[in-house]
Design an enzyme around this catalytic site. Structure first.
Site, PDB file in Angstrom:
ATOM      1  N   GLU A 145     -17.304  -1.206  33.741  1.00  0.00           N
ATOM      2  CA  GLU A 145     -16.891  -2.680  33.231  1.00  0.00           C
ATOM      3  C   GLU A 145     -18.012  -3.592  33.359  1.00  0.00           C
ATOM      4  OE1 GLU A 145     -13.793  -2.723  32.325  1.00  0.00           O
ATOM      5  OE2 GLU A 145     -12.997  -1.073  33.251  1.00  0.00           O
TER       6      GLU A 145
ATOM      7  N   CYS B 192      -7.670  -5.140  39.982  1.00  0.00           N
ATOM      8  CA  CYS B 192      -9.090  -4.708  39.783  1.00  0.00           C
ATOM      9  C   CYS B 192      -9.859  -5.844  39.012  1.00  0.00           C
ATOM     10  CB  CYS B 192      -9.151  -3.423  38.831  1.00  0.00           C
ATOM     11  SG  CYS B 192      -8.565  -2.048  39.526  1.00  0.00           S
TER      12      CYS B 192
ATOM     13  N   HIS C 119     -14.084   2.128  37.062  1.00  0.00           N
ATOM     14  CA  HIS C 119     -12.855   2.685  37.239  1.00  0.00           C
ATOM     15  C   HIS C 119     -12.937   4.109  37.317  1.00  0.00           C
ATOM     16  CE1 HIS C 119     -10.218  -1.297  35.891  1.00  0.00           C
ATOM     17  NE2 HIS C 119      -9.669  -0.683  36.794  1.00  0.00           N
TER      18      HIS C 119
END
Length: 156
Positions: free
Chosen positions: A42, A104, A123
């Protein structure tokens, strides 16, 4: 450290990490239950859009992480560079600019905010016959070492 699936408690823990430990880099790992053999790097955290209720039935005031925070915060880790220069046999690694609008992404944004961008979020898939704890641990170690190399290059 395992964070609870509760917005306020996750925020408190992340704040505590940055104020007490003062890490060079905080790397957060979250479960992507919709994937079977995919690691997702991410790039940024988003401040707004947290409508979904947590495990205690709450969502943040104003549906955002920080009322005075910017819309998004980018990690100092260049995930594109990382992705281009790393490979882990047996699992695909992809890039993302949207960690979702739940714990998250909330945790990631909060960590980026308190750490001035010195945070990362990965993730991972659930454990399975294909993705064992040992395999996933080695994959994460490879990725995190590459992240730390980037941090070292930025400090020089």
């Amino acid at each position: 450290m395992q964070l609870p699936v509760v917005y306020q408690k996750a925020k408190e823990q992340v704040c505590k990490i940055w104020t007490t430990l003062q890490p060079l880099l905080a790397v957060h790992v979250g479960l992507a239950s919709s994937t079977t053999a995919l690691i997702i790097l991410e790039q940024c955290g988003k401040n707004k859009g947290y409508q979904e209720r947590d495990a205690c039935g709450f969502h943040p005031a104003g549906a955002c992480c920080m009322l005075d925070g910017p819309e998004k915060i980018e990690s100092i880790i260049n995930m594109t560079t990382l992705w281009k220069n790393i490979s882990v046999e047996g699992i695909d690694i992809i890039l993302s600019r949207d960690a979702g609008r739940y714990i998250c992404d909330y945790t990631y944004y909060t960590s980026l905010y308190y750490g001035n961008g010195r945070a990362a979020f990965i993730h991972v898939p659930p454990l399975s016959e294909l993705v064992t704890a040992e395999f996933l641990g080695k994959a994460l170690q490879t990725i995190i070492l590459a992240m730390l190399e980037q941090c070292g290059e930025q400090r020089e």
